[in-house]
Design a protein around this motif. Structure first.
Motif, PDB file in Angstrom:
ATOM      1  N   ILE A   1     -18.330   5.094  -3.727  1.00 30.65           N
ATOM      2  CA  ILE A   1     -17.834   6.360  -3.174  1.00 30.65           C
ATOM      3  C   ILE A   1     -17.181   7.182  -4.282  1.00 30.65           C
ATOM      4  O   ILE A   1     -16.298   6.685  -4.982  1.00 30.65           O
ATOM      5  CB  ILE A   1     -16.829   6.094  -2.040  1.00 30.65           C
ATOM      6  N   PRO A   2     -17.577   8.437  -4.476  1.00 27.51           N
ATOM      7  CA  PRO A   2     -16.975   9.272  -5.520  1.00 27.51           C
ATOM      8  C   PRO A   2     -15.488   9.519  -5.256  1.00 27.51           C
ATOM      9  O   PRO A   2     -15.081   9.723  -4.110  1.00 27.51           O
ATOM     10  CB  PRO A   2     -17.777  10.584  -5.429  1.00 27.51           C
ATOM     11  N   HIS A   3     -14.703   9.468  -6.311  1.00 25.91           N
ATOM     12  CA  HIS A   3     -13.264   9.722  -6.191  1.00 25.91           C
ATOM     13  C   HIS A   3     -12.992  11.207  -6.374  1.00 25.91           C
ATOM     14  O   HIS A   3     -13.533  11.852  -7.285  1.00 25.91           O
ATOM     15  CB  HIS A   3     -12.495   8.912  -7.234  1.00 25.91           C
ATOM     16  N   SER A   4     -12.132  11.757  -5.514  1.00 21.36           N
ATOM     17  CA  SER A   4     -11.826  13.185  -5.587  1.00 21.36           C
ATOM     18  C   SER A   4     -10.901  13.509  -6.748  1.00 21.36           C
ATOM     19  O   SER A   4     -10.941  14.616  -7.291  1.00 21.36           O
ATOM     20  CB  SER A   4     -11.197  13.656  -4.267  1.00 21.36           C
TER      21      SER A   4
ATOM     22  N   GLY B   1      -5.420   0.594 -12.300  1.00 23.77           N
ATOM     23  CA  GLY B   1      -4.713   1.747 -11.750  1.00 23.77           C
ATOM     24  C   GLY B   1      -3.674   2.311 -12.683  1.00 23.77           C
ATOM     25  O   GLY B   1      -3.277   3.485 -12.563  1.00 23.77           O
ATOM     26  N   GLN B   2      -3.218   1.512 -13.643  1.00 21.39           N
ATOM     27  CA  GLN B   2      -2.200   1.960 -14.602  1.00 21.39           C
ATOM     28  C   GLN B   2      -2.777   2.263 -15.977  1.00 21.39           C
ATOM     29  O   GLN B   2      -2.024   2.506 -16.920  1.00 21.39           O
ATOM     30  CB  GLN B   2      -1.138   0.867 -14.758  1.00 21.39           C
ATOM     31  N   SER B   3      -4.083   2.234 -16.121  1.00 20.82           N
ATOM     32  CA  SER B   3      -4.707   2.267 -17.443  1.00 20.82           C
ATOM     33  C   SER B   3      -5.005   3.660 -17.964  1.00 20.82           C
ATOM     34  O   SER B   3      -5.514   3.797 -19.069  1.00 20.82           O
ATOM     35  CB  SER B   3      -6.018   1.463 -17.409  1.00 20.82           C
TER      36      SER B   3
ATOM     37  N   ASN C   1      -4.982   5.842  -2.058  1.00 25.09           N
ATOM     38  CA  ASN C   1      -6.141   5.503  -1.236  1.00 25.09           C
ATOM     39  C   ASN C   1      -5.690   5.272   0.206  1.00 25.09           C
ATOM     40  O   ASN C   1      -4.962   4.310   0.479  1.00 25.09           O
ATOM     41  CB  ASN C   1      -6.824   4.253  -1.794  1.00 25.09           C
ATOM     42  N   PRO C   2      -6.096   6.120   1.151  1.00 21.84           N
ATOM     43  CA  PRO C   2      -5.635   5.955   2.542  1.00 21.84           C
ATOM     44  C   PRO C   2      -6.121   4.677   3.209  1.00 21.84           C
ATOM     45  O   PRO C   2      -5.565   4.260   4.226  1.00 21.84           O
ATOM     46  CB  PRO C   2      -6.206   7.199   3.247  1.00 21.84           C
ATOM     47  N   THR C   3      -7.165   4.047   2.660  1.00 18.95           N
ATOM     48  CA  THR C   3      -7.665   2.803   3.249  1.00 18.95           C
ATOM     49  C   THR C   3      -6.994   1.568   2.667  1.00 18.95           C
ATOM     50  O   THR C   3      -7.326   0.445   3.070  1.00 18.95           O
ATOM     51  CB  THR C   3      -9.188   2.684   3.046  1.00 18.95           C
ATOM     52  N   LEU C   4      -6.045   1.752   1.747  1.00 15.26           N
ATOM     53  CA  LEU C   4      -5.431   0.598   1.094  1.00 15.26           C
ATOM     54  C   LEU C   4      -4.689  -0.316   2.074  1.00 15.26           C
ATOM     55  O   LEU C   4      -4.748  -1.544   1.924  1.00 15.26           O
ATOM     56  CB  LEU C   4      -4.493   1.065  -0.025  1.00 15.26           C
TER      57      LEU C   4
ATOM     58  N   ALA D   1       0.832  -1.202   0.000  1.00 14.88           N
ATOM     59  CA  ALA D   1       0.000   0.000   0.000  1.00 14.88           C
ATOM     60  C   ALA D   1       0.868   1.255   0.000  1.00 14.88           C
ATOM     61  O   ALA D   1       0.562   2.242  -0.685  1.00 14.88           O
ATOM     62  CB  ALA D   1      -0.921  -0.003   1.222  1.00 14.88           C
ATOM     63  N   PHE D   2       1.961   1.225   0.738  1.00 18.28           N
ATOM     64  CA  PHE D   2       2.848   2.391   0.800  1.00 18.28           C
ATOM     65  C   PHE D   2       3.691   2.504  -0.467  1.00 18.28           C
ATOM     66  O   PHE D   2       4.036   3.611  -0.893  1.00 18.28           O
ATOM     67  CB  PHE D   2       3.728   2.297   2.044  1.00 18.28           C
ATOM     68  N   LEU D   3       4.016   1.363  -1.077  1.00 21.68           N
ATOM     69  CA  LEU D   3       4.698   1.386  -2.369  1.00 21.68           C
ATOM     70  C   LEU D   3       3.790   2.001  -3.429  1.00 21.68           C
ATOM     71  O   LEU D   3       4.212   2.856  -4.207  1.00 21.68           O
ATOM     72  CB  LEU D   3       5.111  -0.032  -2.770  1.00 21.68           C
TER      73      LEU D   3
END
Length: 517
Positions: free
Chosen positions: A442-445, A511-513, A385-388, A371-373
Motif C-alpha cells: 500500500i502506498p504511503h501518503s 521508523g526511526q531511520s 498508522n491508524p491500523t497499528l 500504538a497510541f504512544l
C-alpha cells in the motif's frame, strides 16, 4: 458639569516569544553555535543549535545554502504531551523549556520531535535542547545567539505585539516554517530559506564528502546509493551533525515480550468463554507465563531509561496526556489481574467469566497502548498508522496462541481446546501476514513513511523484515494449514514467535531511520 467618557479597558495580549531567522543575510559563520555552547556549557558531541549547509548545483553553477537549525518552540509542541513527568513544559510566554533534574531519560520527546531538536546530554543524561535562553529572557536580555550574530540574522520578539520587529518581518516578507504539515505551529520563522535545507528529503547524503562524512547517525545515511549524474538542481548535504535513533533494541524486544504477556490472557479468555479451561491449574500457569513476560517488559522499559532510578516518577508525578504514563498504569492494573489469577489458582478457584473478562480487557489494552504512544511520536511518519492498534492486538493474539501451543507440549490441552488454539493461531498468522504485506504494497501518503518503509523492506533492516515475513509468518501459516498434529503446531508456533520478534525490530528501528532535520 462635564461628563468624562470612560473608555473600555483593553487588555494587553500576553507575551508570546518568537524568532525570525533571516537566511538572506546569514553567512554561515557558526557564531550562534559557539555562543550557545558557551552560554549553556553544552558538552561535545551534541548541539542545541547548528548551521546546516547544503550545496546546490554543480560546478560552475553552485551555491551553498545555510539553515540555522534548532528547536522550533512550537505552540503545539509534541514533546510536551508525550513527556511522562513534565520535564518538557511550555511556559505562559510560549517558550518550551525543560528541567533536567526531573527528566527520567525515556527519550520519548526525541521520538516525538519532528525537527530532531532534542538530544540526551552525555553529562546530565537528560533531554536538553534550545530553550530560547529563557534565563536571559527573564532578565530582559536577548538570547546568546542573537547577541553574537555579526549580521543580525537572528531576531527575537513578541509575536503578539504588532509593532515588534519579528511581527513586522513576518508581515512584510515571505516567512516559512519547517514542516507546517505536522501541525506543531512553530514559532521560528525563516526568511529566504532554501527548500533544500528546510526539507531534509531534498538533499542527498554523500558518504565521501569532506565535510559530511559521519561515523554515526541514522542508518539511512549509510545506504548504498547508485551513482547519479549531478544536475544543476541537485543538492548535496555539505555539513550536518549526527542524528541518532532514540529507541534501540530494548524497545523492539519490549513490544515482543508485552505481546506474549498480553496474548496468553487473551487466549485464556477465549478458551474460558468456550468452556475449555475451568481447571484452576491453568490459572496458575497462565498467570506465571503472563507475569514473567510482563516482568521482563518492565525490566526492559526501566533499562532503557537514562535515569533508571527515577522511573517511579511516572507514578508519583504523572503527566496524564502521555501514553507512557497511561501505558504504565495499564500495565500495573494488568499485573494486578495476573496476581489475582495466580492467587485464585493457588486457592483452587477458577475465577470464572469475570476474571477472564478483566484479563481480556486489560490484556488487550496492554497490547495496543503502544500504538497510541507511537502516534504521539509525530516525527516518525511510519508510525502514524491508524491500523497499528489492530496490528498490535493481532500480534498479541498470535503470540498468545503460539505460547499456548508450546505449553501444550508440557501440559496437554484437550482436543477441543487445542482446536481453538490452532484456529486462533491460523487467524493470527493470516492477519499478521496481511498487515505485514500492506507495509510494502500500500502506498504511503507521507514521504517520510515511504522512505522508512523502503528502509524496512529493502534497506538496513530488510533481513529482519523478510525473516519475519517468510520464516516467521508464511512458513508457519502453511504448516498450520496443512497439519493439525501437536508437534507441527508447536513448530509453527516457535517459528511465529521468532518471526514476530524479527518483524518488531525491523518496524521499530526503521521508523526511526529517517533524518528529520
Amino acid at each position: 458639569m462635564i461628563e468624562l467618557e470612560v473608555l473600555p479597558h483593553i487588555e494587553t495580549p500576553p507575551v508570546r516569544w518568537g524568532k525570525v531567522i533571516n537566511q538572506e543575510t546569514c553567512i554561515g559563520c557558526h557564531a550562534c553555535t559557539v555562543a550557545c555552547k558557551s552560554e549553556h556549557l553544552v558538552p561535545l558531541a551534541i548541539n542545541r543549535t547548528y548551521v546546516k549547509q547544503v550545496e546546490v548545483g554543480t560546478y560552475p553553477q553552485v551555491s551553498r545554502q545555510f539553515q540555522i537549525t534548532r528547536c522550533n518552540q512550537c505552540d503545539e509542541a509534541p514533546c510536551v504531551p508525550i513527556c511522562p513527568v513534565t520535564a518538557m513544559f511550555k511556559r505562559p510566554d510560549g517558550i518550551v523549556d525543560f528541567d533536567r533534574e526531573v527528566c527520567i531519560g525515556c527519550k520519548a520527546c526525541i521520538a516525538a520531535c519532528p525537527y530532531d531538536a532534542i538530544q540526551i546530554s552525555p553529562d546530565s543524561h537528560s533531554a536538553e535542547k534550545c530553550n530560547f535562553c529563557a534565563h536571559r529572557i527573564d532578565q530582559g536580555l536577548e538570547p546568546a545567539c542573537v547577541v553574537v550574530c555579526p549580521v543580525e540574522a537572528i531576531v527575537v520578539g513578541n509575536l503578539n505585539d504588532h509593532n515588534s520587529e519579528v511581527f513586522q518581518l513576518i508581515a512584510r516578507k515571505k516567512a516559512d516554517v519547517r514542516k507546517p504539515e505536522k501541525g506543531t505551529e512553530p514559532k521560528v520563522y525563516y526568511i529566504g530559506a532554501s527548500d533544500y535545507t528546510l526539507n531534509p528529503a531534498k538533499a542527498t547524503y554523500e558518504k565521501h564528502h569532506m565535510y559530511s562524512n559521519q561515523t554515526e547517525g541514522y542508518p539511512v545515511l549509510d545506504e548504498k546509493h547508485h551513482p547519479k549524474k549531478h544536475r544543476v538542481a541537485s543538492a548535496r548535504l555539505a555539513y550536518d551533525v549526527p542524528h541518532n535513533s532514540p529507541w534501540h533494541w530494548e524497545v523492539s524486544l519490549y513490544t515482543w515480550t508485552k505481546s506474549i504477556s498480553a496474548g496468553v490472557f487473551i487466549v485464556f479468555s477465549m478458551l474460558s468463554f468456550f468452556g475449555q479451561i475451568l481447571d484452576p491449574f491453568w490459572n496458575i500457569t497462565n498467570a506465571v507465563v503472563g507475569g514473567v513476560f510482563l516482568g521482563i517488559t518492565g525490566v526492559l522499559l526501566i533499562k532503557d531509561l537514562e535515569h533508571p532510578a527515577r522511573f517511579i516518577r511516572i507514578f508519583t508525578r504523572p503527566q496524564w496526556k502521555s501514553w507512557l504514563v497511561r501505558g504504565s498504569f495499564i500495565i500495573a492494573i494488568y499485573s494486578v489481574v495476573l496476581l489475582a489469577q495466580f492467587i485464585l489458582g493457588i486457592l483452587g478457584v477458577s475465577g470464572g467469566i469475570t476474571l477472564s473478562l478483566f484479563g481480556l480487557i486489560f490484556g488487550g489494552l496492554t497490547a495496543i497502548y503502544t500504538a497510541f504512544l507511537f502516534a504521539q511520536a509525530r516525527g516518525r511518519d511510519l508510525w502514524q498508522n491508524p491500523t497499528l492498534p489492530l496490528h498490535l492486538f493481532s500480534q498479541a493474539t498470535l503470540a498468545g496462541a503460539a505460547a499456548y501451543s508450546l505449553l501444550g507440549l508440557i501440559f496437554p490441552l484437550s482436543s477441543a481446546a487445542l482446536h481453538i488454539v490452532h484456529i486462533t493461531l491460523l487467524v493470527g498468522l493470516a492477519t499478521h501476514l496481511v498487515l505485514i504485506v500492506s507495509d510494502s504494497v500500500i502506498p504511503h501518503s507521507l514521504h517520510g513513511a515511504k522512505r522508512a518503509a523502503h528502509q524496512m523492506v529493502f534497506g538496513k533492516y530488510s533481513s529482519f523484515y523478510w525473516t519475519g515475513l517468510i520464516l516467521g509468518t508464511l512458513i508457519p501459516l502453511l504448516v498450520a494449514i496443512f497439519t493439525s498434529t501437536v508437534a507441527f503446531i508447536a513448530l509453527s508456533s516457535a517459528l511465529a514467535l521468532i518471526g514476530l520478534l524479527a518483524y518488531e525490530h525491523a518496524y521499530v528501528q526503521a521508523g526511526q531511520s529517517i533524518p528529520l532535520s
